[in-house]
Design an enzyme around this catalytic site. Structure first.
Site, PDB file in Angstrom:
ATOM      1  N   GLU A 131     -10.259  -9.918   0.581  1.00  0.00           N
ATOM      2  CA  GLU A 131     -11.537 -10.521   0.206  1.00  0.00           C
ATOM      3  C   GLU A 131     -12.689  -9.831   0.928  1.00  0.00           C
ATOM      4  OE1 GLU A 131     -12.296 -15.086  -0.384  1.00  0.00           O
ATOM      5  OE2 GLU A 131     -12.729 -14.609   1.708  1.00  0.00           O
ATOM      6  N   TYR A 156     -19.563 -11.224  -4.166  1.00  0.00           N
ATOM      7  CA  TYR A 156     -18.211 -11.602  -3.727  1.00  0.00           C
ATOM      8  C   TYR A 156     -17.183 -10.750  -4.464  1.00  0.00           C
ATOM      9  CZ  TYR A 156     -13.795 -14.054  -3.268  1.00  0.00           C
ATOM     10  OH  TYR A 156     -12.488 -14.338  -3.021  1.00  0.00           O
TER      11      TYR A 156
END
Length: 392
Positions: A196, A108
């Site tokens: 993101e 992530y």
């Protein structure tokens, strides 16, 4: 302003973030052609402004162009329901056909504003492919953070620290660090409020990619990015919110029964809070702004009442630039045009407040004048409850 995955990847690629080969398509014929061009084995991905697409059936891996066509036929036009869309779901109007990759591990990467420090924070975790909120709740120690200093940006040292800290080492660690810095540069250059990559992957052949990407652009900075305005997809937005934007109104639809019309974002937030405190539930956030005119007030009122869930309206205005008499005139005009049947509670203070109250009382319409915010909240919640089930 939210944008689609394929748009986010195109923007990130400009700044050096490695992304898979892919093509966005609108028809099943285009899906089959794109799959053939890419090589047959592809991922078919629904493009909507929401996460959880895979769990909802909107992401499928296929092995040839014929399968890509079959899957595209099922996904295009479907109403995709995920934990972020709500039960009403979103209709899929386009899909991304993307190459498959030999995934070794998922990570992530993300950048958000830390409101405590007033600076952007870069977050990285070896637990990619799941919601970062879930990681933060269960294993917060698995999230690495680096503060981005304005004017300096994310340094090469910080990028390497994040890459190696998540377990990406050697040559791939260097590639990951470069991608991390590229993401930081893109976030700054695009005036993004969120950037993101989840998952960010390493592959078995020694490469790294942004397998998925989410970018939210700051609406207030779009005047600096005229080329990005066209990325807006009105199909992904609530029709009432789109209508409100045409008149310069800040409107967000919620799921309550008490409509709110307020001037000033802070007062609007306080109004929604006090409605909840009084036992009600706000149907929207609506900030008409400090300089709204009669026409904007009329349109704001029309948009509020277009929500069939609304059982009562609370107008909470502090008259400064927006005078109370201007507000009252717009409200009366709108109420007459729309033949309003739901109760309306008005709390006004400030410039020309007495004149505004006289305009409301002399209109012959059924307005309830409140004395203070608590009184307004109590009255509108009670009226909404008594009006529930009554036709409009």
């Amino acid at each position: 302003m939210k944008i689609h995955e394929y748009q986010a990847k195109a923007l990130l690629a400009r700044y050096g973030v490695p992304v898979p080969r892919g093509e966005v398509v609108l028809t099943v014929d285009e899906a089959e052609t794109a799959a053939k061009a890419i090589g047959g084995s592809v991922v078919v991905k629904a493009q909507i402004h929401a996460g959880g697409r895979g769990k909802g059936g909107g992401v499928k891996v296929v092995h040839n162009a014929a399968e890509a066509r079959d899957v595209a036929e099922k996904i295009l036009g479907m109403t995709l329901v995920t934990h972020q869309t709500g039960p009403e779901g979103r209709v899929v109007h386009r899909i991304l056909i993307e190459e498959t990759l030999p995934i070794a591990h998922e990570y992530y990467l993300g950048i958000v504003l830390d409101r405590v420090t007033g600076k952007n924070t870069f977050m990285a975790s070896a637990d990619g492919g799941v919601e970062i909120e879930e990681v933060a709740a269960k294993t917060p120690e698995r999230i690495l953070k680096e503060t981005i200093t304005p004017g300096l940006g994310l340094t090469a040292f910080q990028a390497r620290k994040l890459a190696f800290g998540t377990g990406i080492t050697g040559a791939q660690g260097n590639l990951a660090a470069q991608a991390i810095q590229a993401l930081a540069k893109a976030n700054d250059a695009l005036d993004a409020s969120l950037a993101e990559i989840n998952p960010f992957i390493t592959t078995t052949d020694g490469k790294v990619y942004a397998l998925d990407a989410k970018v939210t652009l700051d609406d207030n900075a779009l005047f600096r990015h005229k080329d990005l305005i066209d990325l807006r997809d009105l199909n992904e937005e609530d029709p009432l919110e789109v209508e409100a934007s045409r008149f310069g109104l800040n409107y967000i639809k919620l799921d309550g029964t008490v409509a709110c019309m307020v001037n000033g974002a802070g007062l609007a937030m306080a109004t929604m809070d006090i409605i909840k405190y009084a036992g009600g539930s706000p149907a929207n956030f609506l900030d008409v702004g400090g300089g709204a005119n009669t026409e904007q007030i009329r349109n704001a009122f029309r948009i509020l009442l277009s929500d069939k869930a609304v059982k009562a309206v609370l107008i909470n205005i502090f008259g400064g630039i927006l005078r109370c008499d201007t507000l009252a005139t717009g409200v009366v005009t709108a109420a007459r045009e729309l033949s309003v049947k739901v109760p309306i509670v008005v709390r006004m203070e400030g410039t020309n407040v007495e004149l505004g109250r006289h305009i409301l009382m002399d209109s012959g319409l059924n307005f309830t004048i409140a004395d203070g915010m608590r009184d307004a909240a109590d009255k509108v919640v009670a009226l909404a409850a008594s009006h529930a089930g009554v036709g409009r």
